[in-house]
Design a protein around this motif. Structure first.
Motif, mmCIF file in Angstrom:
data_model
loop_
_atom_site.group_PDB
_atom_site.id
_atom_site.type_symbol
_atom_site.label_atom_id
_atom_site.label_comp_id
_atom_site.label_asym_id
_atom_site.label_seq_id
_atom_site.Cartn_x
_atom_site.Cartn_y
_atom_site.Cartn_z
ATOM 1 N N PRO A 43 0.837 -1.205 0.000
ATOM 2 C CA PRO A 43 0.000 0.000 0.000
ATOM 3 C C PRO A 43 0.877 1.262 0.000
ATOM 4 N N VAL A 44 0.419 2.311 -0.682
ATOM 5 C CA VAL A 44 1.124 3.585 -0.704
ATOM 6 C C VAL A 44 0.095 4.702 -0.590
ATOM 7 N N GLU A 45 0.448 5.766 0.123
ATOM 8 C CA GLU A 45 -0.446 6.914 0.310
ATOM 9 C C GLU A 45 0.137 8.113 -0.419
ATOM 10 N N THR A 46 -0.678 8.771 -1.224
ATOM 11 C CA THR A 46 -0.203 9.910 -2.003
ATOM 12 C C THR A 46 -1.171 11.080 -1.871
ATOM 13 N N VAL A 47 -0.634 12.262 -2.107
ATOM 14 C CA VAL A 47 -1.443 13.486 -2.205
ATOM 15 C C VAL A 47 -0.973 14.237 -3.443
ATOM 16 N N ASN A 48 -1.905 14.521 -4.350
ATOM 17 C CA ASN A 48 -1.613 15.280 -5.575
ATOM 18 C C ASN A 48 -0.427 14.701 -6.338
ATOM 19 N N ALA A 49 -0.392 13.383 -6.415
ATOM 20 C CA ALA A 49 0.650 12.700 -7.181
ATOM 21 C C ALA A 49 -0.009 11.537 -7.912
ATOM 22 N N ASP A 50 -0.238 11.683 -9.219
ATOM 23 C CA ASP A 50 -0.892 10.625 -9.992
ATOM 24 C C ASP A 50 0.106 9.736 -10.707
ATOM 25 N N ARG A 51 1.382 9.964 -10.442
ATOM 26 C CA ARG A 51 2.423 9.148 -11.085
ATOM 27 C C ARG A 51 3.606 9.047 -10.129
ATOM 28 N N LEU A 52 4.140 7.835 -10.015
ATOM 29 C CA LEU A 52 5.288 7.601 -9.144
ATOM 30 C C LEU A 52 6.392 6.894 -9.902
ATOM 31 N N GLU A 53 7.615 7.273 -9.618
ATOM 32 C CA GLU A 53 8.784 6.553 -10.123
ATOM 33 C C GLU A 53 9.226 5.576 -9.040
ATOM 34 N N LEU A 54 9.326 4.295 -9.430
ATOM 35 C CA LEU A 54 9.633 3.246 -8.463
ATOM 36 C C LEU A 54 11.013 2.657 -8.729
ATOM 37 N N ALA A 55 11.687 2.318 -7.637
ATOM 38 C CA ALA A 55 12.985 1.633 -7.739
ATOM 39 C C ALA A 55 13.018 0.566 -6.657
ATOM 40 N N LEU A 56 13.298 -0.680 -7.061
ATOM 41 C CA LEU A 56 13.354 -1.800 -6.129
ATOM 42 C C LEU A 56 14.810 -2.191 -5.922
ATOM 43 N N MET A 57 15.194 -2.322 -4.644
ATOM 44 C CA MET A 57 16.568 -2.675 -4.287
ATOM 45 C C MET A 57 16.552 -3.847 -3.317
ATOM 46 N N ARG A 58 17.606 -4.626 -3.381
ATOM 47 C CA ARG A 58 17.734 -5.749 -2.466
ATOM 48 C C ARG A 58 18.907 -5.491 -1.520
#
Length: 571
Positions: free
Chosen positions: A398-413
């Motif tokens: 789950p993620v909570e956003t305000v006035n952000a309709d697009r997110l850049e995601l980066a997955l790290m181990r």
């Protein structure tokens, strides 16, 4: 005979006929004289003004009446010595020989080229008492201001020579280019407040016409005005000195002190300079510094910052005027905040005259504000600290956003070996600042995947969305961190969010007892014991303290000795 403005001390060689110039005093005599020069005269020295002053004449000698002479000295030292010797009535200084002759009595003056003579006079006890009584009312000044004023007073005779003229004659001639010199000489005749006030005004006038020396001249004008204030008995005249002081203070970038001086002047003589007082109050009194909109929370606020603290016990609502309905007023230190407004609207407010600070100062006039409550600042955050996701099957966070309709995601181990380092540094399963996140990504995490998430939300409202991780592909069991950032946003203003999670089908429980550390490993998919699993106990230094394989009950026990370490050896 006219007064003289002394700029620099001459050091001509030669003898003084009247005093046997060229003689050398024994070292003990010179040391004794210098010691007397520095010795205090008693309680009179505690007054804000010096108890004695010198009136100077050049090319003049007072034969006879000598006390202990001082050789190889300066006019400044000679002058100061006589002021501090109670039995010194005056002095003659031979400029050519550098010889000082303090006098126990003053004889008939005779002309003598190259000699400077001073006659010492004392300030009355009532004058010293007046200065002491007036000092507390001048608390808006620094201690250095009183030090500078006293030093100025003590050294006036070194710079200005009255040459036998009266104070009245000197003040009458104090005009134009010679105003500073003649008024300064007038000060040395009787040390009167009127002469000091004339000198302060002359210094202020010269400061306005001399750009190169303006700051220093204004500083001298503050000292002269302070000396006038401490000597003037008439409150109305004292108010005039404070007005000059206020102007000089403001020119010296001390607006708060200038306002305090002007307020005191108005108390002593109401209406002395109403327009000037209003100007200083508006510029340096209790006033509005700035206003801004807090647009990070679910309900915005308009906050006005003032120059002084507000009183939390006062009701400021009557001083906030607006056509908007349902507004609430809150006070926090120097801020007055208005809530009940909405994002995306224009709000008209008026902070009314009379709004007071905690000290009792008030706004001079109404302050109208036209404020646009901008949309809420973008925000991204993960509501949980850490999650355990199944090794197989659908996975999402789950993620909570305000006035952000697009997110850049980066997955790290995070590798097993770096996990202990993360725990030791306090990063594990916790939120990180921008700087901590950059360092973590550069040193402890290995990139696995990058992508973009498209979200839907309501303007200015917090929206919780589900980020599916199925598109990432197969994730090996281990510890991961997902970073979510708002595109094109400054990361220092809109910080990226980082979420720790674990991919595993194994759950680990630990229990410390008198017989050691017990570890139970279970499968998350069905809750059954996980046999045959290698379990390692690590120290904070990342050193392996012990290893064992879980039995049929998924149980492993480590001896108590392995858990007794401290510092880097702690488990």
């Amino acid at each position: 005979m006219v007064p003289r403005f002394h700029l620099a001390q001459n050091t001509l060689r030669g003898g003084h006929a009247a005093h046997g110039g060229g003689r050398k005093a024994p070292l003990a005599t010179v040391t004794l004289a210098l010691g007397l020069m520095l010795a205090p005269m008693g309680v009179a020295q505690d007054a804000p003004i010096p108890p004695r002053f010198a009136t100077m004449q050049d090319s003049t000698d007072f034969p006879g009446g000598d006390l202990t002479p001082i050789f190889n000295t300066t006019l400044e030292q000679c002058h100061a010595t006589c002021l501090r010797l109670e039995d010194c009535a005056g002095f003659t200084f031979n400029q050519r020989a550098g010889a000082c002759f303090p006098k126990g009595s003053i004889g008939v003056a005779i002309p003598f080229e190259g000699a400077l003579s001073g006659v010492i006079a004392s300030v009355s006890d009532s004058g010293l008492a007046l200065a002491r009584d007036l000092r507390p009312a001048l608390g808006f000044l620094d201690s250095s201001d009183f030090t500078d004023a006293r030093e100025q007073s003590e050294t006036m005779g070194n710079r200005y020579y009255a040459n036998g003229l009266t104070e009245a004659a000197l003040l009458e001639g104090a005009s134009g280019d010679r105003a500073v010199m003649w008024s300064g000489a007038a000060v040395t005749v009787a040390d009167s407040g009127a002469a000091w006030l004339a000198h302060a005004r002359a210094l202020r006038q010269r400061a306005q016409n001399d750009n190169q020396r303006r700051f220093d001249l204004n500083r001298q004008a503050v000292s002269a005005a302070l000396n006038a204030t401490l000597r003037l008995r008439d409150p109305a005249a004292r108010a005039s000195a404070l007005v000059v002081m206020a102007d000089a203070l403001e020119s010296g970038f001390r607006g708060d002190a200038a306002l305090a001086a002007m307020r005191l002047a108005d108390q002593l003589r109401p209406g002395i300079a109403p327009e000037r007082l209003a100007e200083l109050r508006e510029k340096y009194g209790f006033r509005l510094f700035s206003h801004d909109v807090e647009a990070t929370s679910a309900t915005p606020r308009i906050c006005a910052a003032f120059s002084e603290d507000l009183s939390p016990a006062r009701d400021y609502a009557p001083f906030v005027q607006s056509a908007a309905q349902g507004l609430a007023v809150e006070v926090e230190g120097t801020q007055l905040c208005v809530s009940g407004v909405s994002y995306g609207e224009n709000v008209s407010l008026t902070l009314r005259a009379g709004l007071t600070s905690a000290s009792g100062d008030a706004l001079v006039r109404d302050v109208p504000l036209e404020v646009y409550v901008r949309d809420r600042a973008p925000l991204v955050r993960f509501p949980g600290r850490a999650y355990v996701l199944p090794a197989s099957g659908p996975r999402a966070l789950p993620v909570e956003t305000v006035n952000a309709d697009r997110l850049e995601l980066a997955l790290m181990r995070v590798s097993d070996r770096n996990l202990v380092t993360s725990i030791r540094q306090g990063n594990f399963a916790s939120a990180m600042s921008q700087w901590e996140g950059e360092r973590f990504e550069n040193l402890l995490a290995e990139p696995v995947w990058q992508g973009v998430a498209e979200l839907e939300g309501t303007l200015n409202r917090a929206t919780t969305s589900r980020l599916p991780l199925d598109d990432v592909g197969t994730l090996e069991p281990g510890v991961y961190v997902l970073r979510a950032a708002v595109p094109d946003a400054d990361p220092w203003d809109v910080a990226p969010a980082m979420q720790w999670f674990m991919v595993s089908d194994l759950g680990v429980s630990t229990l410390s007892g008198s017989d050691g550390l017990h570890v139970v490993v279970q499968r998350l998919s069905d809750g059954q014991p996980a046999a045959g699993q290698r379990v390692a106990l690590l120290a904070r230094s990342n050193r392996v303290l012990g290893e064992a394989v879980s039995d049929d009950q998924g149980h492993v026990r480590f001896s108590g000795a392995l858990t007794q370490g401290s510092g880097a050896s702690a488990p």
